[in-house]
Write a protein that holds these residues in place. Structure first.
Motif, mmCIF file in Angstrom:
data_model
loop_
_atom_site.group_PDB
_atom_site.id
_atom_site.type_symbol
_atom_site.label_atom_id
_atom_site.label_comp_id
_atom_site.label_asym_id
_atom_site.label_seq_id
_atom_site.Cartn_x
_atom_site.Cartn_y
_atom_site.Cartn_z
ATOM 1 N N LEU A 104 15.094 15.758 8.211
ATOM 2 C CA LEU A 104 14.963 14.382 7.724
ATOM 3 C C LEU A 104 15.866 14.120 6.524
ATOM 4 C CD1 LEU A 104 11.077 14.031 7.936
ATOM 5 C CD2 LEU A 104 12.808 13.248 9.573
ATOM 6 N N ASN A 105 16.364 12.901 6.479
ATOM 7 C CA ASN A 105 17.143 12.464 5.328
ATOM 8 C C ASN A 105 16.190 11.780 4.342
ATOM 9 O OD1 ASN A 105 18.776 11.070 3.518
ATOM 10 N ND2 ASN A 105 20.403 10.814 5.038
ATOM 11 N N PRO A 106 16.081 12.320 3.111
ATOM 12 C CA PRO A 106 15.057 11.803 2.183
ATOM 13 C C PRO A 106 15.289 10.362 1.756
ATOM 14 C CG PRO A 106 16.484 13.409 1.081
ATOM 15 C CD PRO A 106 16.827 13.445 2.540
ATOM 16 N N VAL A 107 16.527 9.874 1.843
ATOM 17 C CA VAL A 107 16.796 8.539 1.300
ATOM 18 C C VAL A 107 16.791 7.448 2.374
ATOM 19 C CG1 VAL A 107 18.098 9.487 -0.642
ATOM 20 C CG2 VAL A 107 19.335 8.743 1.399
ATOM 21 N N LEU A 108 16.524 7.814 3.620
ATOM 22 C CA LEU A 108 16.503 6.800 4.680
ATOM 23 C C LEU A 108 15.097 6.622 5.234
ATOM 24 C CD1 LEU A 108 19.703 7.715 6.743
ATOM 25 C CD2 LEU A 108 19.454 5.940 4.996
ATOM 26 N N ARG A 109 14.779 5.387 5.573
ATOM 27 C CA ARG A 109 13.495 5.123 6.207
ATOM 28 C C ARG A 109 13.435 5.808 7.569
ATOM 29 N NH1 ARG A 109 11.930 -1.197 5.635
ATOM 30 N NH2 ARG A 109 11.863 -0.875 7.892
ATOM 31 N N ILE A 110 12.219 6.093 8.011
ATOM 32 C CA ILE A 110 12.030 6.781 9.293
ATOM 33 C C ILE A 110 12.668 5.988 10.440
ATOM 34 C CG2 ILE A 110 10.324 7.682 10.929
ATOM 35 C CD1 ILE A 110 10.424 9.197 8.221
ATOM 36 N N ASP A 111 12.457 4.657 10.438
ATOM 37 C CA ASP A 111 13.011 3.878 11.555
ATOM 38 C C ASP A 111 14.540 3.964 11.592
ATOM 39 O OD1 ASP A 111 13.240 2.321 9.292
ATOM 40 O OD2 ASP A 111 12.269 0.540 10.139
ATOM 41 N N THR A 112 15.176 3.913 10.429
ATOM 42 C CA THR A 112 16.636 4.009 10.390
ATOM 43 C C THR A 112 17.094 5.316 11.047
ATOM 44 O OG1 THR A 112 16.478 2.922 8.245
ATOM 45 C CG2 THR A 112 18.625 3.816 8.844
ATOM 46 N N GLN A 113 16.410 6.412 10.690
ATOM 47 C CA GLN A 113 16.818 7.724 11.210
ATOM 48 C C GLN A 113 16.562 7.833 12.704
ATOM 49 O OE1 GLN A 113 15.912 11.088 8.643
ATOM 50 N NE2 GLN A 113 15.024 9.719 7.122
ATOM 51 N N VAL A 140 3.579 12.482 19.408
ATOM 52 C CA VAL A 140 3.264 13.662 18.604
ATOM 53 C C VAL A 140 2.039 13.408 17.706
ATOM 54 C CG1 VAL A 140 5.568 14.699 18.652
ATOM 55 C CG2 VAL A 140 5.019 13.044 16.867
ATOM 56 N N GLY A 141 1.251 12.420 18.088
ATOM 57 C CA GLY A 141 -0.051 12.226 17.448
ATOM 58 C C GLY A 141 -0.012 11.535 16.110
ATOM 59 N N ILE A 142 1.004 10.706 15.874
ATOM 60 C CA ILE A 142 1.072 9.997 14.595
ATOM 61 C C ILE A 142 0.315 8.678 14.720
ATOM 62 C CG2 ILE A 142 2.641 8.792 13.032
ATOM 63 C CD1 ILE A 142 4.509 11.101 13.245
ATOM 64 N N PRO A 143 -0.756 8.535 13.913
ATOM 65 C CA PRO A 143 -1.514 7.285 13.981
ATOM 66 C C PRO A 143 -0.724 6.121 13.363
ATOM 67 C CG PRO A 143 -2.495 8.803 12.378
ATOM 68 C CD PRO A 143 -1.282 9.481 12.928
ATOM 69 N N SER A 144 -1.010 4.918 13.796
ATOM 70 C CA SER A 144 -0.291 3.702 13.363
ATOM 71 C C SER A 144 1.222 3.920 13.301
ATOM 72 C CB SER A 144 -0.753 3.192 11.994
ATOM 73 O OG SER A 144 -2.042 3.594 11.689
ATOM 74 N N PRO A 145 1.831 4.244 14.411
ATOM 75 C CA PRO A 145 3.263 4.574 14.375
ATOM 76 C C PRO A 145 4.134 3.427 13.886
ATOM 77 C CG PRO A 145 2.462 4.461 16.640
ATOM 78 C CD PRO A 145 1.271 4.408 15.757
ATOM 79 N N ASP A 146 3.733 2.191 14.117
ATOM 80 C CA ASP A 146 4.555 1.063 13.653
ATOM 81 C C ASP A 146 4.689 1.066 12.135
ATOM 82 O OD1 ASP A 146 5.683 -0.573 15.734
ATOM 83 O OD2 ASP A 146 3.607 -0.815 16.424
ATOM 84 N N GLU A 147 3.553 1.353 11.464
ATOM 85 C CA GLU A 147 3.601 1.399 9.996
ATOM 86 C C GLU A 147 4.446 2.566 9.509
ATOM 87 O OE1 GLU A 147 -0.396 1.329 8.286
ATOM 88 O OE2 GLU A 147 -0.874 -0.029 9.955
ATOM 89 N N LEU A 149 6.941 3.886 10.827
ATOM 90 C CA LEU A 149 8.371 3.681 11.033
ATOM 91 C C LEU A 149 9.045 3.120 9.787
ATOM 92 C CD1 LEU A 149 8.806 2.316 14.672
ATOM 93 C CD2 LEU A 149 9.798 4.392 13.704
ATOM 94 N N SER A 150 8.326 2.300 9.031
ATOM 95 C CA SER A 150 8.983 1.720 7.859
ATOM 96 C C SER A 150 8.773 2.548 6.589
ATOM 97 C CB SER A 150 8.527 0.270 7.658
ATOM 98 O OG SER A 150 7.136 0.207 7.789
ATOM 99 N N ALA A 151 8.229 3.746 6.747
ATOM 100 C CA ALA A 151 8.020 4.606 5.573
ATOM 101 C C ALA A 151 9.267 5.452 5.281
ATOM 102 C CB ALA A 151 6.827 5.519 5.814
ATOM 103 N N TYR A 152 9.338 5.951 4.071
ATOM 104 C CA TYR A 152 10.330 6.966 3.703
ATOM 105 C C TYR A 152 9.658 8.331 3.840
ATOM 106 C CZ TYR A 152 13.390 3.388 1.797
ATOM 107 O OH TYR A 152 14.219 2.308 1.671
ATOM 108 N N PRO A 153 10.447 9.388 4.060
ATOM 109 C CA PRO A 153 9.825 10.709 4.236
ATOM 110 C C PRO A 153 8.834 11.086 3.139
ATOM 111 C CG PRO A 153 12.129 10.828 4.850
ATOM 112 C CD PRO A 153 11.895 9.435 4.310
#
Ligand SMILES: Nc1ncnc2c1ncn2[C@@H]1O[C@H](COP(=O)(O)OP(=O)(O)O)[C@@H](O)[C@H]1O
Ligand SMILES: [Mg+2]
Length: 325
Positions: A104-113, A140-147, A149-153
């Motif tokens: 993971l790239n620490p400075v990019l949001r999950i959705d960007t990556q 892979v069992g991530i709850p609320s995947p939409d939310e 996606l906009s998180a940072y690592p």
């Protein structure tokens, strides 16, 4: 017959340190066919990660592949330039590391990556790429995947980050995945879900996978074939049922006996006495001899040859048979 997706042949990777030469990987050979999962199992320090890194061309000084070949669909990766290797790694070969921040790239949001990973391989709209990313997170069992996606690592827990890293590897639809203990830190239900997802992926996309683990129980539930590593060598290899039900090498027998599901009720779990040798100072002869209850002077002086059948091989002068006492 077409060539296997991965064929590692007589690989030796050594580290030239001030303290001496650490022979991390010695004469390791194994094949992985398309759609097949091969488990690489052994105690900590047995050379599993260095084998994986060698396949991917990720060995840095003072380490070096000193001999052997790594054929990916017939092409020797050890002869490629660093740039060609980098392209392969971002594309047809994926690695899932123990530490998700290596992916993971620490400075990019999950959705960007994730969207970047999708559009790099498929001609799809950004919207479709986002949907695929969300589905991968859910798988892979991530709850609320939409939310998520906009998180940072850094906004995710360690376990969540690891699942994102795994989801990204799945998005690439790679021909080969090297997974290095990626679920070790996750709780067992999540681990089971991810293993099931990886199995589905390999079957569906004909992805070849090498799954590195110190835990034979994990490998037993996942792999088609198992390579047991000890002190930089593969000491036994066979299909998973053969390894679990008819192990021949004393080290493998010890490993199988230490799997809780295999132990008899009411009996204490067995452990292999002693510790593995240092890669800097491997014993003469069979490297397992100092810990082996059956070792003879031959074992302590000569290296055992690989014997067995094409589908079940072991490096032992005195392979065990029948019921284990
Ligand atoms: N950077 C390094 N320098 C020197 N020796 C190393 C280095 N990395 C790994 N090794 C040697 O390689 C051995 C195998 O390491 P590794 O493949 O990481 O084991 P595993 O993944 O099975 O726990 C280690 O025990 C160590 O002796
Ligand atoms: Mg390791």
């Amino acid at each position: 017959m077409s060539s296997p997706t991965l064929s590692v042949q007589n690989l030796c990777t050594h580290f030239f340190t001030a303290a001496g030469v650490a022979k991390a990987v010695n004469d390791v050979s194994f094949d992985v066919e398309a759609g097949e999962i091969v488990g690489l199992v052994g105690e900590s320090g047995s050379g599993k990660s260095i084998t994986g890194f060698s396949v991917l061309g990720l060995i840095d000084a003072p380490g070096r592949i000193v001999s052997g070949r790594v054929l990916f669909k017939g092409n020797d990766l050890t002869t490629l330039t660093p740039e060609s290797l980098r392209q392969l790694r971002g594309n047809r070969i994926a690695m899932i590391f123990q530490d998700p921040m290596m992916t993971l790239n620490p400075v990019l949001r999950i959705d960007t990556q994730m969207i970047e990973a999708v559009v790099a391989h498929a001609k799809v709209s950004k919207r479709a790429a986002r949907e695929r990313s969300r589905d991968a997170l859910a798988s892979v069992g991530i709850p609320s995947p939409d939310e998520r996606l906009s998180a940072y690592p850094h906004q995710l827990s360690g376990g969540m980050r690891q699942r994102v890293a795994i989801a990204i590897a799945l998005l690439h639809d790679p021909e080969l995945i090297i997974a290095d203990e990626p679920t070790t830190a996750l709780d067992v239900t999540i681990q089971a879900q991810i293993l099931a997802e990886m199995q589905k992926l390999c079957a569906r996309s004909r992805t070849a996978m090498v799954w590195v683990s110190h835990d034979l129980a994990v490998v037993a539930g996942l792999a088609d074939r198992v390579c047991v590593m000890y002190a930089g060598r593969i000491v036994e290899t066979g299909d998973v049922d053969t390894i679990l039900d008819h192990p021949r090498h004393p080290y493998t027998i010890g490993l199988v006996d230490s799997v809780p599901e295999k132990a008899r009720r009411g009996e204490p779990l067995r452990q292999i006495p002693g510790v593995a040798p240092s890669a800097l100072k491997l014993p003469a002869g069979c490297t397992f001899a100092p810990r082996c209850a059956y070792a003879t002077s031959l074992c302590r002086s000569a290296e055992p040859p690989v014997t067995g059948t094409p589908t079940h091989k072991y490096r032992c002068f005195y392979p065990r048979t029948g019921a284990q006492a």
